[in-house]
Structure formats: structure tokens, C-alpha cells
Motif scaffolding. Sequence first.
Motif, PDB file in Angstrom:
ATOM      1  N   VAL A 173      47.743  53.454  29.645  1.00  0.00           N
ATOM      2  CA  VAL A 173      49.068  53.902  30.042  1.00  0.00           C
ATOM      3  C   VAL A 173      49.315  53.715  31.539  1.00  0.00           C
ATOM      4  CG1 VAL A 173      49.245  55.549  28.158  1.00  0.00           C
ATOM      5  CG2 VAL A 173      48.377  56.306  30.345  1.00  0.00           C
ATOM      6  N   MET A 174      48.314  53.315  32.286  1.00  0.00           N
ATOM      7  CA  MET A 174      48.481  53.143  33.731  1.00  0.00           C
ATOM      8  C   MET A 174      48.661  51.652  34.026  1.00  0.00           C
ATOM      9  SD  MET A 174      45.720  55.922  35.099  1.00  0.00           S
ATOM     10  CE  MET A 174      46.550  56.413  36.593  1.00  0.00           C
ATOM     11  N   PRO A 175      49.900  51.236  34.330  1.00  0.00           N
ATOM     12  CA  PRO A 175      50.164  49.800  34.481  1.00  0.00           C
ATOM     13  C   PRO A 175      49.307  49.105  35.522  1.00  0.00           C
ATOM     14  CG  PRO A 175      52.148  51.110  34.899  1.00  0.00           C
ATOM     15  CD  PRO A 175      51.051  52.061  34.553  1.00  0.00           C
ATOM     16  N   GLN A 176      48.927  49.808  36.574  1.00  0.00           N
ATOM     17  CA  GLN A 176      48.131  49.162  37.615  1.00  0.00           C
ATOM     18  C   GLN A 176      46.723  48.807  37.146  1.00  0.00           C
ATOM     19  OE1 GLN A 176      49.189  52.367  37.616  1.00  0.00           O
ATOM     20  NE2 GLN A 176      47.910  53.678  38.881  1.00  0.00           N
ATOM     21  N   PHE A 177      46.284  49.376  36.029  1.00  0.00           N
ATOM     22  CA  PHE A 177      44.944  49.080  35.510  1.00  0.00           C
ATOM     23  C   PHE A 177      44.970  48.175  34.281  1.00  0.00           C
ATOM     24  CE2 PHE A 177      44.222  53.288  37.626  1.00  0.00           C
ATOM     25  CZ  PHE A 177      43.512  52.774  38.689  1.00  0.00           C
ATOM     26  N   GLN A 178      46.147  47.696  33.906  1.00  0.00           N
ATOM     27  CA  GLN A 178      46.264  46.742  32.810  1.00  0.00           C
ATOM     28  C   GLN A 178      45.983  45.343  33.374  1.00  0.00           C
ATOM     29  OE1 GLN A 178      46.628  47.889  29.696  1.00  0.00           O
ATOM     30  NE2 GLN A 178      46.587  49.881  30.721  1.00  0.00           N
ATOM     31  N   PRO A 179      45.582  44.391  32.533  1.00  0.00           N
ATOM     32  CA  PRO A 179      45.264  43.050  33.039  1.00  0.00           C
ATOM     33  C   PRO A 179      46.381  42.443  33.898  1.00  0.00           C
ATOM     34  CG  PRO A 179      44.540  43.242  30.771  1.00  0.00           C
ATOM     35  CD  PRO A 179      45.302  44.508  31.093  1.00  0.00           C
TER      36      PRO A 179
ATOM     37  N   GLY B 270      48.655  44.035  35.644  1.00  0.00           N
ATOM     38  CA  GLY B 270      48.723  44.783  36.895  1.00  0.00           C
ATOM     39  C   GLY B 270      47.613  44.386  37.844  1.00  0.00           C
ATOM     40  N   ILE B 271      46.423  44.191  37.305  1.00  0.00           N
ATOM     41  CA  ILE B 271      45.297  43.771  38.141  1.00  0.00           C
ATOM     42  C   ILE B 271      45.580  42.395  38.727  1.00  0.00           C
ATOM     43  CG2 ILE B 271      42.855  43.101  38.091  1.00  0.00           C
ATOM     44  CD1 ILE B 271      42.468  45.444  36.072  1.00  0.00           C
ATOM     45  N   ASP B 272      46.162  41.497  37.930  1.00  0.00           N
ATOM     46  CA  ASP B 272      46.534  40.177  38.451  1.00  0.00           C
ATOM     47  C   ASP B 272      47.568  40.306  39.560  1.00  0.00           C
ATOM     48  OD1 ASP B 272      44.794  38.848  36.786  1.00  0.00           O
ATOM     49  OD2 ASP B 272      46.321  38.346  35.287  1.00  0.00           O
TER      50      ASP B 272
ATOM     51  N   ASP C 187      53.491  45.507  52.646  1.00  0.00           N
ATOM     52  CA  ASP C 187      54.915  45.244  52.842  1.00  0.00           C
ATOM     53  C   ASP C 187      55.370  43.918  52.256  1.00  0.00           C
ATOM     54  OD1 ASP C 187      55.387  47.636  54.142  1.00  0.00           O
ATOM     55  OD2 ASP C 187      55.238  46.765  56.163  1.00  0.00           O
ATOM     56  N   THR C 188      54.430  42.994  52.010  1.00  0.00           N
ATOM     57  CA  THR C 188      54.848  41.633  51.668  1.00  0.00           C
ATOM     58  C   THR C 188      54.449  41.140  50.283  1.00  0.00           C
ATOM     59  OG1 THR C 188      52.873  40.715  52.731  1.00  0.00           O
ATOM     60  CG2 THR C 188      54.848  40.927  54.092  1.00  0.00           C
ATOM     61  N   ILE C 189      53.475  41.739  49.655  1.00  0.00           N
ATOM     62  CA  ILE C 189      53.040  41.199  48.369  1.00  0.00           C
ATOM     63  C   ILE C 189      53.704  41.935  47.212  1.00  0.00           C
ATOM     64  CG2 ILE C 189      50.797  40.432  49.234  1.00  0.00           C
ATOM     65  CD1 ILE C 189      49.583  42.868  47.768  1.00  0.00           C
ATOM     66  N   PRO C 190      53.932  41.216  46.125  1.00  0.00           N
ATOM     67  CA  PRO C 190      54.419  41.910  44.928  1.00  0.00           C
ATOM     68  C   PRO C 190      53.263  42.709  44.331  1.00  0.00           C
ATOM     69  CG  PRO C 190      54.137  39.565  44.492  1.00  0.00           C
ATOM     70  CD  PRO C 190      53.825  39.785  45.946  1.00  0.00           C
ATOM     71  N   MET C 191      53.561  43.895  43.854  1.00  0.00           N
ATOM     72  CA  MET C 191      52.539  44.732  43.227  1.00  0.00           C
ATOM     73  C   MET C 191      53.055  45.247  41.891  1.00  0.00           C
ATOM     74  SD  MET C 191      50.844  46.917  46.331  1.00  0.00           S
ATOM     75  CE  MET C 191      52.364  47.421  47.090  1.00  0.00           C
ATOM     76  N   SER C 192      52.136  45.677  41.060  1.00  0.00           N
ATOM     77  CA  SER C 192      52.495  46.201  39.752  1.00  0.00           C
ATOM     78  C   SER C 192      53.181  47.556  39.880  1.00  0.00           C
ATOM     79  CB  SER C 192      51.236  46.353  38.895  1.00  0.00           C
ATOM     80  OG  SER C 192      50.467  47.448  39.366  1.00  0.00           O
ATOM     81  N   GLN C 193      53.810  47.938  38.801  1.00  0.00           N
ATOM     82  CA  GLN C 193      54.300  49.303  38.689  1.00  0.00           C
ATOM     83  C   GLN C 193      53.083  50.223  38.702  1.00  0.00           C
ATOM     84  OE1 GLN C 193      57.532  50.419  38.415  1.00  0.00           O
ATOM     85  NE2 GLN C 193      58.221  48.332  38.773  1.00  0.00           N
TER      86      GLN C 193
END
Length: 99
Positions: A1-7, A9-11, A82-88
Motif C-alpha cells: 500500500v506504500m507507493p514509494q516501496f512498489q517497483p 516507485g523505486i524506479d 527540487d529537480t527529480i520526479p519522485m513517486s507518490q
Amino acid sequence: VMPQFQPEGIDQNRALLELLHRLAAEKNATPAQISLAWMLCKKSWIVPIPGTRKLERLKENAGAADVVLLPSEVSALDKILDTIPMSQVFGGSKIVKKA
């Protein structure tokens, strides 16, 4: 349920994770300690409150107070954040910096 730990999100977070791991290796610290040390460098009134259920993690988190980040390292972390795209992140919305 944690998007930052899904494949996906990690990418999406790979550039940030690589920087954290590189700084951690240089400082003989863990990525978590680098993250906490960065927060401690931001403002004197910011006090990170990490949660844990394990004594080992509590000791690791406390060790962040001994990690010294140079201003250039704090700036590098700030710039990449400030510059990179990151996951929810868990809990919902992206953090948007106010202008």
C-alpha cells in the motif's frame, strides 16, 4: 500500500536512492542516517521523529546525530529533491514546494 516501496516507485526514486547510498558509503552511515542528518541540518527547530519497533533501528536513528553533512552535501540533496520526479508517498499527495 506504500507507493514509494512498489517497483514503479523505486524506479521513480532511483536517483535519490543512489545519492543517499553514495553519501552513506562515504560517511560510513546508513541511508536512513543520511536522511535524518539532512533533516537535522535544515532548521534548528526541525526535529525528525522516526518511528521504530526495533532497538536496532532506534540505535541506527540515534546515530544520525553523529553524521556530519557538509553544506555542499546538503545542497546536493536539496537540489535533487527540487529537480527529480519522485513517486507518490503513503498517505496521498505529492509534496509541492511553495513559491
